[in-house]
Every structure is written in C-alpha cells, then in structure tokens.
Design a protein around this motif. Structure first.
Motif, short mmCIF file in Angstrom:
data_model
loop_
_atom_site.label_atom_id
_atom_site.label_comp_id
_atom_site.label_asym_id
_atom_site.label_seq_id
_atom_site.Cartn_x
_atom_site.Cartn_y
_atom_site.Cartn_z
N GLN A 99 3.90 3.99 0.87
CA GLN A 99 2.62 3.62 0.24
C GLN A 99 1.60 4.75 0.34
O GLN A 99 0.47 4.60 -0.12
N GLY A 100 1.99 5.87 0.96
CA GLY A 100 1.09 7.03 1.04
C GLY A 100 0.28 7.11 2.31
O GLY A 100 -0.60 7.98 2.42
N PHE A 101 0.53 6.26 3.28
CA PHE A 101 -0.21 6.31 4.54
C PHE A 101 0.40 7.36 5.46
O PHE A 101 1.61 7.57 5.46
N GLU A 132 -9.27 4.40 2.75
CA GLU A 132 -7.86 4.03 2.85
C GLU A 132 -7.64 2.77 3.67
O GLU A 132 -6.49 2.35 3.85
N ARG A 133 -8.66 2.16 4.18
CA ARG A 133 -8.52 1.02 5.08
C ARG A 133 -8.29 -0.27 4.29
O ARG A 133 -9.13 -1.16 4.25
N ARG A 134 -7.12 -0.34 3.70
CA ARG A 134 -6.73 -1.52 2.93
C ARG A 134 -5.92 -2.43 3.84
O ARG A 134 -4.68 -2.42 3.84
N THR A 170 2.80 -5.35 4.43
CA THR A 170 3.90 -4.40 4.38
C THR A 170 5.11 -4.94 5.14
O THR A 170 4.97 -5.55 6.21
N VAL A 171 6.30 -4.71 4.60
CA VAL A 171 7.54 -5.14 5.25
C VAL A 171 7.63 -4.51 6.63
O VAL A 171 7.43 -3.31 6.80
N PRO A 200 -2.53 -5.24 11.57
CA PRO A 200 -3.26 -4.20 12.29
C PRO A 200 -3.90 -4.83 13.53
O PRO A 200 -4.27 -6.01 13.51
N VAL A 201 -4.02 -4.06 14.59
CA VAL A 201 -4.68 -4.57 15.79
C VAL A 201 -6.16 -4.73 15.48
O VAL A 201 -6.82 -3.79 15.00
N SER A 202 -6.67 -5.94 15.73
CA SER A 202 -8.08 -6.20 15.44
C SER A 202 -8.64 -7.23 16.41
O SER A 202 -7.90 -7.98 17.04
N PHE A 203 -9.95 -7.22 16.49
CA PHE A 203 -10.69 -8.23 17.25
C PHE A 203 -11.63 -8.88 16.25
O PHE A 203 -12.72 -8.39 16.00
#
Length: 170
Positions: free
Chosen positions: A25-27, A64-66, A73-74, A79-82
C-alpha cells in the motif's frame, strides 16, 4: 511536520504478512527480526522471528495517517492507540533497534547465557540423587540450567541440572 513511527498490532504469527501488505500500500514498514534457534523433534534450525511478537512499526507523515486503511489491512489487528490518540514511537528507539542489526538484518542478541564451564569440561554433581557422579559439560539451557553428559553403566546419559549443582573436577 516530519514523519513519525507508530506501532501496529498484528494477528498472531502474521507479522510478515502484515508487513508485506502494508508495503504494497506504499507504507514504510519496519519489522525487527531475530534469528531464533528452534528445536523440534531433535532437529535444530535457525529461523527468523519477530523481535516483538505481534507488532511492527509504520513510518507515517501527517497526510499518511489513514488509520482505517491500516486497520483493515490483511494481518493487522489495529494500530496501537489510547482512544483516539496514536502515540508515536521515538525515532531514537527505532534507530537503536536498526543500529543493533547484524549484517543479515537480524537484531543481534545473546541467545545463550555465559557458561561457567567450557563445553567438554569435566564436572561433578554436588547434590541430588546423582551426587558425586562425574560428567562432561555440554551447554547452557536457559539462565540457570545446564546440560551435561554422564558416562554411567557404559552408557551416555544426558542430564539437565542447575548450574549450582555442578562443580569442576579440576
């Protein structure tokens, strides 16, 4: 604003799949690996394994923060988040990991604790039901255990014992 690193949780044992899918995906993705010694059915092999099981890192700029795209994503759990806050990982932490890689791209770690005896050194058991028997030191097994080879009744016997239970015969 410069790019920042973010941690992403992956599905169990799907770190490589998630890395490949995110890269497609380009990341920009970093999956630190170690070369692990695997013993299975008396066979020993070395296999690449994630340094942080279940995690990888993605380098993202503000545009880029999609997160929904990353989350779907497979191989990715999320993402790690609070809540709605996605904590960035300091560049220095990722740089430290990358600088500790060897020439094959693996994080260099000591897989074997320092042995108090040399391989092949004669040792004597101090305690246990085998007290007084002599053998040969083979290798460390974990932080405080050792594998020794006893010559008992004309047979070689592999015995695992604590390091505290051994003494040198010299």
């Amino acid at each position: 604003m410069p790019k920042q690193w973010f941690a992403v949780r992956t599905k169990p044992r799907k770190e490589s799949v998630a890395r490949d899918q995110l890269e497609n995906q380009g990341f920009e993705v970093y999956l630190p690996l170690v070369n692990r010694r695997i013993t299975h059915a008396r066979k020993v092999s070395w296999q690449p394994r994630p340094f942080f099981s279940g995690y990888l890192f993605v380098h993202l700029g503000v545009d880029e923060r999609r997160w929904s795209s990353i989350r779907s994503t497979v191989g990715v759990l999320a993402p790690v988040s609070f809540g709605s806050f996605y904590p960035p990982i300091p560049d220095s932490a990722i740089g430290m990991l990358q600088s500790s890689q060897d020439e094959n791209g693996f994080i260099a770690i000591s897989g074997t604790p320092r042995a108090p005896f040399a391989s092949g050194e004669a040792v004597r058991l101090r305690d246990s039901s085998l007290k007084g028997l002599e053998g040969v030191f083979v290798e460390m097994r974990g932080d405080d255990r050792a594998l020794i080879l006893l010559d008992w009744m004309q047979k070689k016997i592999r015995v695992e014992t604590t390091i505290d239970n051994l003494s040198s015969t010299t």
